[in-house]
Design a protein around this motif. Sequence first.
Motif, PDB file in Angstrom:
ATOM      1  N   ARG A  82      53.075  37.803   7.085  1.00  0.00           N
ATOM      2  CA  ARG A  82      54.137  37.913   6.070  1.00  0.00           C
ATOM      3  C   ARG A  82      54.599  36.541   5.591  1.00  0.00           C
ATOM      4  NH1 ARG A  82      55.404  42.792   9.005  1.00  0.00           N
ATOM      5  NH2 ARG A  82      56.321  41.605  10.714  1.00  0.00           N
ATOM      6  N   ASP A  92      54.133  38.835  11.636  1.00  0.00           N
ATOM      7  CA  ASP A  92      55.131  37.897  11.098  1.00  0.00           C
ATOM      8  C   ASP A  92      54.440  36.706  10.437  1.00  0.00           C
ATOM      9  OD1 ASP A  92      57.229  39.463  11.958  1.00  0.00           O
ATOM     10  OD2 ASP A  92      57.584  38.318  13.800  1.00  0.00           O
ATOM     11  N   ALA A 144      50.563  43.618   6.176  1.00  0.00           N
ATOM     12  CA  ALA A 144      51.646  42.641   6.270  1.00  0.00           C
ATOM     13  C   ALA A 144      51.412  41.438   5.363  1.00  0.00           C
ATOM     14  CB  ALA A 144      51.804  42.168   7.718  1.00  0.00           C
ATOM     15  N   PRO A 181      50.749  39.021   2.147  1.00  0.00           N
ATOM     16  CA  PRO A 181      51.172  39.089   0.744  1.00  0.00           C
ATOM     17  C   PRO A 181      50.014  39.506  -0.159  1.00  0.00           C
ATOM     18  CG  PRO A 181      51.819  37.004   1.765  1.00  0.00           C
ATOM     19  CD  PRO A 181      50.887  37.666   2.706  1.00  0.00           C
TER      20      PRO A 181
END
Length: 625
Positions: free
Chosen positions: A160, A157, A199, A201
Motif C-alpha cells: 500500500r 502495508d 493491496a 496501488p
Amino acid sequence: MRQIKTQLCTSPRVNWLDQQLRAVPRFRNGFRCAEQAEIALAYHDGQPTDVLGVLPTAMGKSLCFLLPTYLWARENGRALTVVVSPLIALMMDMVDGVERHSKDIGDFNLKAAQLNSSIDVAERRRVRRSIRDHELNLLFLGPETLVQPWTYEMLADAARAGTLRGLVVDEAHMVIEWGSEFRPDFRRIGPIRKLLQDAAPPDQPLRTLLLTATLPPEYRGQLMSSLGVEEGIREIEHRAIRGEHNLRVLHFASHMEKLKQLPKDVRRLRQKGAGIIYCAMRDHCEEIAQLLNSRGLGTACHFHGGTPTDIRREILRDFRDNRLGIVVATDAFGLGVHKRDVRWVLHFSMPESIDQYYQEIGRGGRDGKPCEALLYYSPADKRLGTNNQAKVLTTDKFYARLRAMREGALTLSRSRHATVRLIEEQTVPDYSATPKNKASLRWHTTWNYAVLVRAHELRWIELGPDVVYEATCFLDPRATVASAARSAPLLAATGLLQTLRRVEPTKLELGVVAAKHKLDVRDLQREFFDLILEGKIILPREGPAWDTRVLIEDRTNRNTERLSEDVRLRLNRQRAGRNDVELMATYAKSTKRCRRTHFYEAYGYDDLIPANGCGDCDVCLGKVQ
C-alpha cells in the motif's frame, strides 16, 4: 552456453538494461545470456506483470531480480522484493551473498534480510521496522513464514505504501514437487499473492517472477494454476542442457557393497576438489560422514533437515570458503548453494526423478569446468522410490479429516454459494513405526494443510491465509484505551479494547468477535498489529502471543462433492510419481543410450539431442560398469 559480451539484441530497452549492469563493477562483463537479460527486463518493466524464467544452474537467476530491485531503489529511493525460497540454507547463502557483494554495486548498497524458523522475535521486529522505514530491499522467506498473519500484513502495508514492488518464487518447480504433501504451504502462495496484488496501488501493480533451472512441460500448467497466475504470463526459457558433467553410474547389489566401494571413489574424487554426496535418508548421511572421517579422507560433515541452524550456517560458509571439502547431505542441501568450484557430485542412492537428479548434480561445475556426476544404483533404490509414491492419504481418510475440520470450525459468514470458516489446529500424539520397527512419538496436527490443499485442488474450498484467532496482550502503561481506540476503531466498537489491562494479560478473541458482529477478521487483525507497532499494547515475554486458524471459503455441499474426483486425483499423482521413478531407473540401467539424452527428453528438448551422443558419459565412452 552463450556468453554475451557485446550488444544483446536490437531492443533499446535490453541494451539500456545491459548498460546499467555493466556500470556495476562486479558485472562489467554484462549478462551471461540473452534470456537472462530478457527476464530481468520483463520483471523490471512489468509488461506483463507475471514472468516465468527458466535458466540453467549457474546462469545467474538471482541477477534477474537483484538488478531490477537495485534500479527501482535508485530511481525511487525505496524498493522491496520478496523472495520465497524453499530452504533455510538457500536463504542464508543469498543473504550472505548480497551483503558480501553489495559494496560493489555502485553508490547504493542493497540491504537483505531473512525470516524463517531460525530468526528470533527481536530480529523479526527489526525486519518489520526496516520495511516500514523503507530501508530493506530484499526479504527472503519460506512459504510457511509467508502465510503467517504478522508477515503478510506487514507486506500488505509495504504494498500500500508503494515500497513492495515484486514477489519472486525461487526454485518454482518445488511448488509442484513439494506442495502436495511434504510442504503444502507452497500451494498457499497463490492466495497471499492475490492479497498483496489487491493491496498494491493501481499505478504500481505487484510483479510476480517465477524462477527455476528446470521445469518439465507437465509441471507448467499445474504451477500456473497453483499460484493463480493468469494466462498472460510471459515465459522466457534458455533451452539447453549443461555440458560440464561427466555422467557415470555404478551398479551394486546391496547397501553394504556401496559402503565398501565409497571410500575408494571418494579418495579418487577428492583429488579433483570439493564435492557433495547425496543420500536419501538422514541416517545414511551421518553414517557416511562418520565412515569418511574415520578413513582419513578429509573433513566430511553431514547436513540434513535435523541439523541445527547454527551448524547449518557454519557448514555452508566453511564449504563455500574451502574450509570443508565434503558435505554429505539429503536434498535439504543444494538448491541455490553458490559454490562455483564443486568438482564432483556423488549420489549414494537414486533420486526419485530425473528432474531431482539434474537439479542436484547442477551444484557442480558452476564455473564452467568439468564436474564428475557419479550415481550409485541398486534395485532397492527403485523399490524404495516406488513405495514412497504409495504414501498418499487415502480418499476415505482424506474426506474423514476434511469433514472433522469442518465440524470443528468457526463459521464467520454464510451465503448461497459459500461458507467462510476458520479451521482450528489441534495437536495429538501419533505413534508411528520407524524403519527399524520402533515406535516413535511425534506431535502432529489431526488435520493438516495437505488435506486443505487437496480440497483446494479439487475446487471444494478456496484456501486462504492463516489469521489471528485469539491473542494475549497487555495495555502499555503509557497508553490509554482512548488513545488505542483512535488507532483501532473496530476493536473499540466491538468492546475488545475495553477489556485490556495494564497488569494482567488479556485474551482478545478476534475470531469469535468477528463472527458475532459479522466482521472481516482480517480487519480486526490489522488493527491489532497496528497497536503493537505503535507500542500501545505489549505482548507477553513468554509463551505464544497469539493462536492462528486457517481461513477458508467452503464452496460446496454434500451434493457437489464427489469422492471419485479425489480418487482420480490421488491415482494420477501416484501414477506420475511411479513414472518418474521408472524414468530415473531407466537412466541408471541404460547401457546403450547416451545418458544426457534422458535430460533432453525430460525437459522437452528432443530437437536438441546430439545425433552422436554427448561424447562424455560412460555410455558414449564405452565404460559402463
